[in-house]
Design a protein around this motif. Structure first.
Motif, PDB file in Angstrom:
ATOM      1  N   GLY A 445      40.783  40.504  40.385  1.00  0.00           N
ATOM      2  CA  GLY A 445      39.617  41.379  40.452  1.00  0.00           C
ATOM      3  C   GLY A 445      38.657  41.117  39.296  1.00  0.00           C
ATOM      4  N   ARG A 455      46.383  49.338  36.324  1.00  0.00           N
ATOM      5  CA  ARG A 455      46.279  48.533  37.546  1.00  0.00           C
ATOM      6  C   ARG A 455      47.633  48.425  38.263  1.00  0.00           C
ATOM      7  NH1 ARG A 455      43.392  44.183  36.978  1.00  0.00           N
ATOM      8  NH2 ARG A 455      42.947  44.269  34.729  1.00  0.00           N
ATOM      9  N   PRO A 461      45.257  44.644  44.284  1.00  0.00           N
ATOM     10  CA  PRO A 461      44.335  44.121  45.296  1.00  0.00           C
ATOM     11  C   PRO A 461      45.052  43.174  46.256  1.00  0.00           C
ATOM     12  CG  PRO A 461      43.377  43.936  43.102  1.00  0.00           C
ATOM     13  CD  PRO A 461      44.797  44.364  42.908  1.00  0.00           C
ATOM     14  N   SER A 463      44.150  40.496  47.255  1.00  0.00           N
ATOM     15  CA  SER A 463      43.963  39.118  46.805  1.00  0.00           C
ATOM     16  C   SER A 463      45.138  38.619  45.965  1.00  0.00           C
ATOM     17  CB  SER A 463      42.661  39.003  46.001  1.00  0.00           C
ATOM     18  OG  SER A 463      42.637  39.957  44.943  1.00  0.00           O
TER      19      SER A 463
END
Length: 545
Positions: A445, A455, A461, A463
């Motif tokens: 990110g 996080r 994420p 990804s």
């Protein structure tokens, strides 16, 4: 006679030069348009910028700003590549797993200094040793070591209590954390104690601490070692090293002799205790639960042709002490620094540990391996610190054959053309770019360059999973992957979690007024700006919590 000697030297020179010239010509055809930092010198490339005590800032820039494939000009036109592309690395670890290995000069250095341990072995010898060692590092055995980790962490807290006032005291923590890590590894890996943490230190422990900084000074000369060992017997080289006019060479030999002799004595005592039976083993410091005792028992039970030799085991002892001591203490130091700089994170972590212990009538000694791993904020702090600040920013590999590595996304060459795959000529040095992978914004990110433990408290994420980064832990490259991934990563994680929990529960940390910079001394370690010392330095203000 002199003529024959000169002829032999000429033949040896040609044997070295001709293949190197051929390799460089092939590299120029295949790799010249890969983007990378400017080359300041044909003779040294960027090697002196990458491999010196003050290289950390330069490495961070180069490894994160030039993309997933970075050309690193090296000596006399040689080309190295730093790669963080996940598909290229997956192909390297799988299709070419037997082709890409440590450079011969790397393994020869480790073998010469410490014997045939896991970091020195190549090919089938490495596979054999890893097969023997993998069960030793399993979570099954780590569960029995938590008590020992807790005991050493409490020793650290008790020692520091004598240094710290209620209002706050500046403490040089790197020395204490180094003592903690060495003692923790000594007890859990060797069943051996280096003494109380307040007066910790033997010739053995001091030699281990000096290995990294000494190795950095020798780095640029290490590639000639395989050729020297090819030309001269090891006894001749050792005799030459003892009178060599460069002090660093003599110092490295002294380190090697010290570690080897002490390891051999520890191993002798271990073997005697095992022969005397279980009662004698239980009298040892590790009570037979330390890694070397486990390895020795497994080795005795192994088939005749598959057992590790005494030299192999001595090599593993050096590996355990070197790979697990300074690396883990540096990681713990980084966590303490980050907590001191982020008081809200520190307080949140302290509340979590209090809730898991004091508030429910328990102590940290009541938590087992799984309980430490399941403290969510502690785990978030540890993971985020390892993601942002891996102890090794990169690790090198060399293939003895040509390789074709596909890329997950094309890169744009310096000629403007798209590059879909990399042709790697045999003999090319590849650097596994751990830092670049861990801080890749396309994966982690737009805040990938920020330290944010939070996080890890929410789903990562998509990804991160989609990137399919080769990894043994938490989708990050910190512990590498493939046949040479860090065999002791669970061991390091357990030590970190327990040390951080004990420290945060006992103390409050705030930054010193001295600026901390990180230097390259074998690993990335802390120092005070302006200090010329290669010894780690980390002053921090501590108060009792």
């Amino acid at each position: 006679m002199i003529g024959l000697l000169l002829l032999a030297l000429a033949v040896c020179g040609l044997a070295i030069v001709v293949p190197e010239v051929r390799k460089r010509l092939r590299q120029q055809r295949a790799l010249s348009t890969i983007p990378g930092p400017p080359c300041p010198s044909f003779w040294t490339g960027v090697s002196t910028q990458l491999h010196n005590p003050y290289a950390v800032e330069y490495r961070e820039q180069v490894l994160t700003e030039y993309g997933r494939v970075v050309k690193l000009p090296a000596f006399v036109g040689d080309i190295h590549l730093a790669i963080s592309d996940s598909l290229a690395l997956s192909t390297l670890y799988n299709k070419y797993r037997d082709a890409f290995d440590l450079p011969k000069w790397h393994s020869e250095t480790s073998n010469t200094v410490f014997g045939p341990g896991l970091t020195a072995a190549r090919g089938q010898q490495h596979s054999k040793q890893r097969k023997h060692l993998s069960p030793v590092f399993s979570v099954r055995y780590l569960r029995d070591m938590v008590t020992m980790f807790n005991q050493v962490a409490q020793d650290l807290v008790d020692t520091l209590h004598g240094q710290v006032s209620q209002e706050g005291t500046e403490v040089e923590m790197s020395e204490y954390l180094s003592r903690f890590s060495l003692e923790a590894v000594g007890r859990t890996a060797l069943g051996y104690s280096f003494g109380p943490l307040d007066v910790h230190g033997t010739d053995y422990s001091l030699a281990l601490k000096e290995f990294g900084p000494t190795l950095v000074k020798l780095h640029l000369w290490r590639p000639i070692l395989p050729w020297l060992k090819w030309l001269f017997p090891l006894d001749v080289l050792r005799a030459a090293a003892s009178v060599f006019p460069w002090k660093v060479v003599r110092h490295m030999q002294a380190i090697s002799d010290n570690v080897y002799q002490t390891s051999r004595e520890v191993l002798r005592k271990k073997g005697e205790a095992i022969k005397l039976g279980d009662a004698a083993v239980r009298q040892e410091i590790g009570e037979g639960k330390d890694l070397i005792s486990i390895l020795l028992r497994q080795n005795i039970l192994g088939l005749e042709g598959e057992r590790l030799s005494e030299d192999d085991i001595l090599g593993q002892m050096s590996l355990l002490l070197l790979a697990a001591t300074d690396t883990t203490s540096a990681s713990i130091t980084r966590v303490v620094q980050l907590l001191a700089e982020n008081p809200k994170v520190q307080e949140t972590l302290r509340r979590e540990i209090l809730d898991a212990t004091t508030h429910v009538g328990r102590t940290l000694f009541d938590l087992d391996y799984d309980a430490f791993a399941k403290l969510p904020y502690l785990e978030a702090v540890v993971r985020e610190s390892l993601r942002m600040y891996p102890v090794f920013y990169m690790a090198n590999r060399v293939s003895d054959e040509d390789a074709l590595l596909p890329l997950s996304e094309p890169i744009t060459g310096t000629d403007g053309k798209q590059i879909q795959e990399l042709f790697i000529p045999a003999g090319t040095t590849i650097w596994l770019n751990m830092l670049g992978s861990n801080r890749d914004p396309a994966i982690w990110g737009p805040d990938a360059h920020e330290w944010k433990p939070e996080r890890w408290l929410a789903p990562l994420p998509a990804s991160v999973a989609d990137a399919r980064t080769p990894s043994v832990f938490a989708n990050m490259s910190t512990f590498a992957a493939g046949p040479r991934s860090c065999i002791g990563y669970n061991y390091a994680l357990a030590e970190m979690r327990i040390a951080v929990a004990h420290l945060v529960l006992a103390f409050k940390f705030t930054p010193s007024d001295k600026e901390i910079v990180w230097k390259l001394g074998g690993i990335v370690s802390p120092s005070v700006r302006g200090s010329d010392s290669m010894k780690p330095e980390f002053p921090v203000v501590m108060a009792r919590a």
